[in-house]
Every structure is written in C-alpha cells, then in structure tokens.
Design a protein around this motif. Structure first.
Motif, short mmCIF file in Angstrom:
data_model
loop_
_atom_site.label_atom_id
_atom_site.label_comp_id
_atom_site.label_asym_id
_atom_site.label_seq_id
_atom_site.Cartn_x
_atom_site.Cartn_y
_atom_site.Cartn_z
N ILE A 1 11.57 4.04 3.95
CA ILE A 1 9.71 3.99 3.91
C ILE A 1 9.44 3.40 5.42
CG2 ILE A 1 7.92 3.18 3.49
CD1 ILE A 1 9.43 2.94 0.36
N LEU A 2 10.28 2.29 6.17
CA LEU A 2 9.69 2.08 7.24
C LEU A 2 10.30 3.09 8.20
CD1 LEU A 2 9.95 -1.91 7.19
CD2 LEU A 2 7.72 -0.42 6.28
N LYS A 3 11.17 3.21 8.70
CA LYS A 3 11.21 4.25 8.95
C LYS A 3 10.32 5.80 9.16
CE LYS A 3 15.61 6.73 10.65
NZ LYS A 3 16.99 7.17 10.71
N GLU A 4 10.13 6.14 7.97
CA GLU A 4 9.85 7.10 8.15
C GLU A 4 8.51 6.58 8.69
OE1 GLU A 4 8.36 11.93 7.68
OE2 GLU A 4 10.40 10.06 7.74
N SER B 1 1.51 12.95 2.34
CA SER B 1 0.36 14.13 2.49
C SER B 1 -0.74 13.68 3.18
CB SER B 1 0.06 15.11 1.83
OG SER B 1 -0.47 16.03 1.95
N PHE B 2 -1.18 12.58 2.13
CA PHE B 2 -2.28 11.57 2.05
C PHE B 2 -2.36 11.21 3.21
CE2 PHE B 2 -3.71 7.04 1.26
CZ PHE B 2 -4.82 7.16 0.93
N MET B 3 -0.89 9.83 3.51
CA MET B 3 -1.06 8.88 4.68
C MET B 3 -1.13 10.06 6.33
SD MET B 3 2.02 6.38 3.62
CE MET B 3 2.62 7.56 2.14
N ASP C 1 0.77 -0.63 -0.31
CA ASP C 1 0.28 0.33 -0.03
C ASP C 1 0.71 1.07 -0.05
OD1 ASP C 1 -2.70 -1.31 0.05
OD2 ASP C 1 -2.10 -1.26 2.18
N VAL C 2 1.40 1.04 1.28
CA VAL C 2 3.03 2.08 1.42
C VAL C 2 3.44 2.76 -0.37
CG1 VAL C 2 4.61 3.57 2.50
CG2 VAL C 2 2.54 2.42 3.35
N SER C 3 4.16 1.66 -0.42
CA SER C 3 4.60 1.58 -1.83
C SER C 3 4.01 2.04 -3.06
CB SER C 3 5.36 0.34 -2.10
OG SER C 3 6.25 0.19 -3.43
N GLY C 4 3.34 1.86 -3.26
CA GLY C 4 1.88 2.34 -4.07
C GLY C 4 1.49 3.32 -4.63
N TRP C 5 1.96 4.06 -3.32
CA TRP C 5 1.18 4.87 -2.61
C TRP C 5 1.98 6.50 -3.04
CZ3 TRP C 5 -1.50 4.12 2.79
CH2 TRP C 5 -2.53 3.60 2.17
N LEU C 6 3.19 5.69 -2.83
CA LEU C 6 4.22 6.78 -3.69
C LEU C 6 4.94 7.14 -5.20
CD1 LEU C 6 6.03 6.13 -0.18
CD2 LEU C 6 5.54 8.07 -0.40
N GLN C 7 5.01 5.31 -5.13
CA GLN C 7 5.01 5.42 -6.60
C GLN C 7 3.58 5.73 -7.63
OE1 GLN C 7 6.90 1.19 -8.30
NE2 GLN C 7 5.93 0.74 -6.00
N MET C 8 2.49 6.30 -7.21
CA MET C 8 1.86 6.65 -8.13
C MET C 8 2.24 8.49 -7.95
SD MET C 8 -1.67 4.82 -6.95
CE MET C 8 -2.05 4.18 -5.53
N TRP C 9 2.38 8.73 -6.39
CA TRP C 9 2.12 10.20 -6.89
C TRP C 9 3.06 10.54 -5.67
CZ3 TRP C 9 -2.38 8.29 -2.33
CH2 TRP C 9 -3.98 8.42 -2.85
#
Length: 340
Positions: free
Chosen positions: A324-327, A190-192, A175-183
C-alpha cells in the motif's frame, strides 16, 4: 561477636537496606501517543507502581515502526505502549514481541486483543478518522461543509485539504487502509487520485491537519476525532465531521519486546495498561476505549462514534502495508511536507 563488631555490621546493613528498598526498574517505553498525554500516563502508572520508572521514546507511528524494525537485532525498548495495532502485527511477524496474557484481559472488547493465545498485543483505545472543517474560512470562500469522503473530491475544495502521509502517520495509514477495505482497490485508488488534486500538502503528523484547520491554515483537515475535540475546546471555529460512508480506525496498543531484560516490570506495565483505571485515563482523550462500559462522552464528540467505525481487518492491513505504501508514495508523495 563483640558489641563493636555487631554495631559496625548493623551500620553497614543500614547503609545497604535503603538502596535495596528504593531500587527501581527503568523501563524504556516506545510510543506514538500524543505528546500531551505522556506526562499524565507516566505519573498515573508510577503512582501505582513507584518501583518502576518509565523513560519515554516518542515519535510518529511510521517513524516509530521503522525504528523498531531497524533495531530488530539489537532491541532498545522494553515495552511499546501506544502504537498502532497494525504496526505491532508487523513486529509480531518478525518475532519481535513477547506473547503475554495480561491479568484481566478477558474483560476487554475482543476486537482490541490479538487473536492468538496468548496474545502478542492488547489494545487501549481507538482513534477514528474524522474531518476538521473551519467554518469561518469555509464561509469566507463560499464553500459548503463536506458530509462524505466523496465530497472531498469536489473542485471547490482544490488546494483547501490537508491530510497525513500514511508512511509516517498512523492516521494517514488508517485512512488509506479504510478506503481500500470499504471500496476495494479500483474505486479506492481512483478516489485517492481525485482527492490528490485537492490536497495542498500531506503532513507527517496525524493531528497536524486538524490543528491547521483550527488555526485557519487549511479549510479541511483529514485527521481523527481527538485533536478536533481539543481544538474546538480551545475555541477553534471547526466542525468535526464523520463521513457518511464510515470511518477507518486504528487501535492504540501495547506489547512487550522479546528479549527484554526487565520482563517482570514489563508484564506489570502491560497488566496495568488493560485495567479499568487505565481505560478511564484513556477516555480523557479518546471516545472509544477497549474496556466495555468505561467510555463517557467526550466534549464536542457524538456519543455513537463506535457506530461510525468500519469493520477493520488488522491482519490484512498489516500484511498489505508495504505494498500500500509503495503504491501511495509512487502516486502522491510529491506533495508531502519536508521531513524534519
């Protein structure tokens, strides 16, 4: 040689031969496959290869990935069958995988095969991000069903959304990886931030949010398509929604652990994992499989799921995983369920 000695020798050989004939290799296989599928996979493979026995070690994607990395200098597994491709890419960069080109791998869709020759991992199927929406609970609360990721940030959903923790769940990470790649980073974080306001809890299982929605413990579960179809088949009052912006996805994949003492048996398992028969077995639970032309529509799921999958850069996701996971943990981990 007299007759008595010949008889004794023949008897001794007869006692040894059955042991040789029925000698079997025990393979320790690490996996994050849904527990409900393990017996079926084991039985189907062992029927084809009765001289090889699978001993499963199962946990969620994040836990299993951490376990494998911790065992780098003293590997305990022979094979990983059913772990996120991004996790296997991490192991690959650590030199932990035995590169091997299984028989028949050329038949697979190329996006399910490691880019190197020979490949270090081969894919089985894809699990695709989806929302499980409880129609009964939603109606009680006067809510409308979401149609997009952005909808999940609406104030009306505050406290009604659960999703997986990406550090412990492969579904959460896709999910998180997908959002980062899409946007891109700015829009995705900001979405998260806004989504976090509506989250009641982050689970440590990718399927749990959908199960919670199916049981009425949450209105919306951010999960993947398989547990949604399963819950709906069992009578849960849920809709399975693929957000309009597109869905992140992950490939379940297979690899041999470098240094295994059971290399030939491990190769046999990986050979079998890419067969048409194996992919037909994967299709019992997953609508998208690695072998083209095999997948049949899964009950309660659309037949065009592949069209909903975003362009996914596994290499980027694997290389960016730690940052990504750290953030993510810094921003949102306070709402994670206790680990058991």
């Amino acid at each position: 040689m007299n007759r008595r000695m010949l008889f004794m020798l023949t008897g001794a050989m007869s006692a040894v031969l059955p042991a040789i004939a029925f000698a079997e290799t025990q393979l320790t296989v690490y996996t994050a496959i849904e527990a409900v599928d393990l017996d079926r996979y084991k039985e189907t493979f062992e029927k084809a290869h009765p001289d090889i026995k699978i001993n499963w070690v199962r946990d969620s994607t994040g836990v299993m990935t951490a376990k494998l990395l911790a065992e780098k200098d003293n590997p305990q597994a022979d094979v990983v069958w059913g772990l996120a491709a991004t996790s296997l890419l991490l192991l690959k960069t650590e030199g932990m995988l035995e590169a091997y080109e299984p028989k028949g791998v050329a038949e697979l869709d190329k996006k399910f095969v490691d880019k190197d020759t020979p490949p270090s991992w081969v894919g089985m199927d894809a699990y695709v991000a989806a929302l499980c929406y409880n129609t009964v609970e939603g109606q009680k609360l006067g809510l409308t069903a979401p149609t997009s990721w952005e909808d999940l940030t609406k104030p009306e959903y505050k406290g009604h959304v659960v999703m997986p923790n990406p550090a412990s769940s492969g579904t959460g990470f896709l999910d998180v990886s997908g959002w980062l790649q899409m946007w891109g980073e700015e829009k995705a974080w900001s979405f998260m931030d806004k989504l976090h306001e509506n989250i009641s809890a982050y689970t440590h299982s990718g399927s749990k949010p959908c199960k919670m929605a199916g049981a009425g413990e949450a209105v919306i579960g951010v999960s993947f398509e398989f547990p949604g179809a399963k819950a709906k088949s069992a009578g849960a009052p849920i809709d399975i929604i693929f957000p309009s912006e597109g869905s992140g996805w992950e490939a379940e994949a297979t690899a041999i652990i470098a240094g295994t003492a059971n290399l030939e048996a491990a190769k046999t398992l990986v050979d079998w994992s890419v067969t048409k028969e194996a992919n037909e077995m994967y299709n019992a639970g997953y609508a998208v499989v690695a072998y083209p032309g095999v997948a049949k529509q899964v009950e309660h799921l659309p037949n065009d799921i592949a069209s909903k999958m975003i362009e996914n850069d596994f290499e980027w996701a694997a290389n960016s995983r730690g940052a990504i996971l750290k953030e993510w943990q810094k921003r949102y981990d306070a709402k994670s369920e206790p680990k058991t």
